[in-house]
Design a protein around this motif. Structure first.
Motif, PDB file in Angstrom:
ATOM      1  N   UNK A   2       0.471  16.854 -13.838  1.00 56.90           N
ATOM      2  CA  UNK A   2       0.491  18.286 -13.549  1.00 56.90           C
ATOM      3  C   UNK A   2      -0.250  18.669 -12.287  1.00 56.90           C
ATOM      4  N   UNK A   3      -0.592  17.714 -11.449  1.00 49.86           N
ATOM      5  CA  UNK A   3      -1.305  17.975 -10.194  1.00 49.86           C
ATOM      6  C   UNK A   3      -0.348  17.926  -9.012  1.00 49.86           C
ATOM      7  N   UNK A   4      -0.747  18.541  -7.929  1.00 55.14           N
ATOM      8  CA  UNK A   4       0.029  18.491  -6.686  1.00 55.14           C
ATOM      9  C   UNK A   4      -0.208  17.146  -5.998  1.00 55.14           C
ATOM     10  N   UNK A   5       0.755  16.678  -5.208  1.00 49.37           N
ATOM     11  CA  UNK A   5       0.519  15.449  -4.448  1.00 49.37           C
ATOM     12  C   UNK A   5      -0.687  15.618  -3.516  1.00 49.37           C
ATOM     13  N   UNK A   6      -1.375  14.534  -3.264  1.00 46.45           N
ATOM     14  CA  UNK A   6      -2.514  14.526  -2.350  1.00 46.45           C
ATOM     15  C   UNK A   6      -2.101  13.751  -1.105  1.00 46.45           C
ATOM     16  N   UNK A   7      -1.590  14.468  -0.105  1.00 46.71           N
ATOM     17  CA  UNK A   7      -1.084  13.828   1.103  1.00 46.71           C
ATOM     18  C   UNK A   7      -2.198  13.299   1.998  1.00 46.71           C
ATOM     19  N   UNK A   8      -3.441  13.593   1.668  1.00 50.34           N
ATOM     20  CA  UNK A   8      -4.575  13.080   2.449  1.00 50.34           C
ATOM     21  C   UNK A   8      -5.289  11.942   1.721  1.00 50.34           C
ATOM     22  N   UNK A  12       0.825  -1.197   0.000  1.00 49.17           N
ATOM     23  CA  UNK A  12       0.000   0.000   0.000  1.00 49.17           C
ATOM     24  C   UNK A  12       0.868   1.258   0.000  1.00 49.17           C
ATOM     25  N   UNK A  13       1.936   1.253   0.785  1.00 46.36           N
ATOM     26  CA  UNK A  13       2.834   2.405   0.843  1.00 46.36           C
ATOM     27  C   UNK A  13       3.462   2.660  -0.532  1.00 46.36           C
ATOM     28  N   UNK A  14       3.954   1.615  -1.167  1.00 46.00           N
ATOM     29  CA  UNK A  14       4.531   1.753  -2.501  1.00 46.00           C
ATOM     30  C   UNK A  14       3.488   2.270  -3.493  1.00 46.00           C
ATOM     31  N   UNK A  15       2.290   1.728  -3.427  1.00 48.12           N
ATOM     32  CA  UNK A  15       1.221   2.147  -4.343  1.00 48.12           C
ATOM     33  C   UNK A  15       0.804   3.589  -4.093  1.00 48.12           C
ATOM     34  N   UNK A  16       0.775   4.004  -2.819  1.00 48.84           N
ATOM     35  CA  UNK A  16       0.405   5.385  -2.480  1.00 48.84           C
ATOM     36  C   UNK A  16       1.408   6.355  -3.109  1.00 48.84           C
ATOM     37  N   UNK A  17       2.690   6.042  -3.004  1.00 42.69           N
ATOM     38  CA  UNK A  17       3.700   6.908  -3.605  1.00 42.69           C
ATOM     39  C   UNK A  17       3.633   6.859  -5.131  1.00 42.69           C
ATOM     40  N   UNK A  18       3.309   5.702  -5.690  1.00 48.12           N
ATOM     41  CA  UNK A  18       3.116   5.604  -7.140  1.00 48.12           C
ATOM     42  C   UNK A  18       1.969   6.507  -7.581  1.00 48.12           C
ATOM     43  N   UNK A  19       0.894   6.521  -6.804  1.00 54.70           N
ATOM     44  CA  UNK A  19      -0.233   7.411  -7.112  1.00 54.70           C
ATOM     45  C   UNK A  19       0.200   8.877  -7.091  1.00 54.70           C
ATOM     46  N   UNK A  20       1.071   9.231  -6.161  1.00 57.72           N
ATOM     47  CA  UNK A  20       1.552  10.614  -6.097  1.00 57.72           C
ATOM     48  C   UNK A  20       2.369  10.954  -7.345  1.00 57.72           C
ATOM     49  N   UNK A  21       3.175   9.995  -7.805  1.00 58.40           N
ATOM     50  CA  UNK A  21       3.946  10.228  -9.035  1.00 58.40           C
ATOM     51  C   UNK A  21       3.030  10.399 -10.243  1.00 58.40           C
ATOM     52  N   UNK A  22       1.949   9.617 -10.287  1.00 51.80           N
ATOM     53  CA  UNK A  22       0.981   9.770 -11.379  1.00 51.80           C
ATOM     54  C   UNK A  22       0.341  11.155 -11.322  1.00 51.80           C
ATOM     55  N   UNK A  23       0.035  11.635 -10.136  1.00 51.72           N
ATOM     56  CA  UNK A  23      -0.540  12.980  -9.995  1.00 51.72           C
ATOM     57  C   UNK A  23       0.456  14.023 -10.502  1.00 51.72           C
ATOM     58  N   UNK A  24       1.711  13.904 -10.070  1.00 57.59           N
ATOM     59  CA  UNK A  24       2.724  14.867 -10.515  1.00 57.59           C
ATOM     60  C   UNK A  24       2.873  14.832 -12.028  1.00 57.59           C
TER      61      UNK A  24
END
Length: 153
Positions: A123-129, A108-120
């Motif tokens: 062109x979107x900001x990371x979603x820390x929530x 889950x941790x790896x996937x959460x960070x992967x999702x943040x990279x997809x957001x970046x």
């Protein structure tokens, strides 16, 4: 994301830059080729100490996915330590009956960070929530039902 007590193993929480020993052997074999090390760097002091003897470059993959300007902040002295959100599965009693929590939390941790990279990348900001369940759904859609099944025996 589920916030709460940090359930990572004490050895995981305490270690930093866990590939430095390996990097020393790579440096011996690589000769003049620059060596980059990533994995577990959390303090500016450890990064400064590593560059030179152990490696030429420090990588900040997961931290940069959550805080895109972390390298600049470290170099400018505005940040001395990186604290990443603790991403853990919810419904822990139920999930622990289905799979080892450590395995699920790691995936889950790896996937959460992967999702943040997809957001970046979009062109979107990371979603820390970002909630854990949303990450679980996207990981399953992206990687199939085996997304949370251990790959090593």
């Amino acid at each position: 994301m589920m916030f709460g007590p940090d359930t990572r193993r004490a050895s995981t929480r305490e270690r930093e830059a866990y590939f430095l020993e390996y990097a020393a052997s790579v440096r011996d074999a690589a000769g003049p080729v620059p060596v980059a090390v990533t994995g577990g760097f959390r303090t500016r002091a450890a990064m400064v100490a590593a560059v030179g003897d152990e490696c030429d470059v420090v990588g900040l993959g997961r931290p940069a996915s959550a805080y895109p300007h972390v390298a600049r902040d470290l170099l400018d002295g505005r940040r001395e330590r990186i604290e990443l959100p603790a991403v853990q599965v919810g419904a822990r009693r139920l999930v622990s009956r289905l799979a080892p929590l450590h395995t699920v939390d790691s995936a889950l941790d790896l996937s959460w960070h992967t999702d943040q990279l997809h957001r970046l990348g979009a062109g979107k900001a990371p979603d820390l929530t970002r909630p854990w369940w949303r990450t679980a759904v996207t990981a399953t859609l992206r990687n199939g039902p085996g997304a949370f099944v251990p790959k090593r025996g």
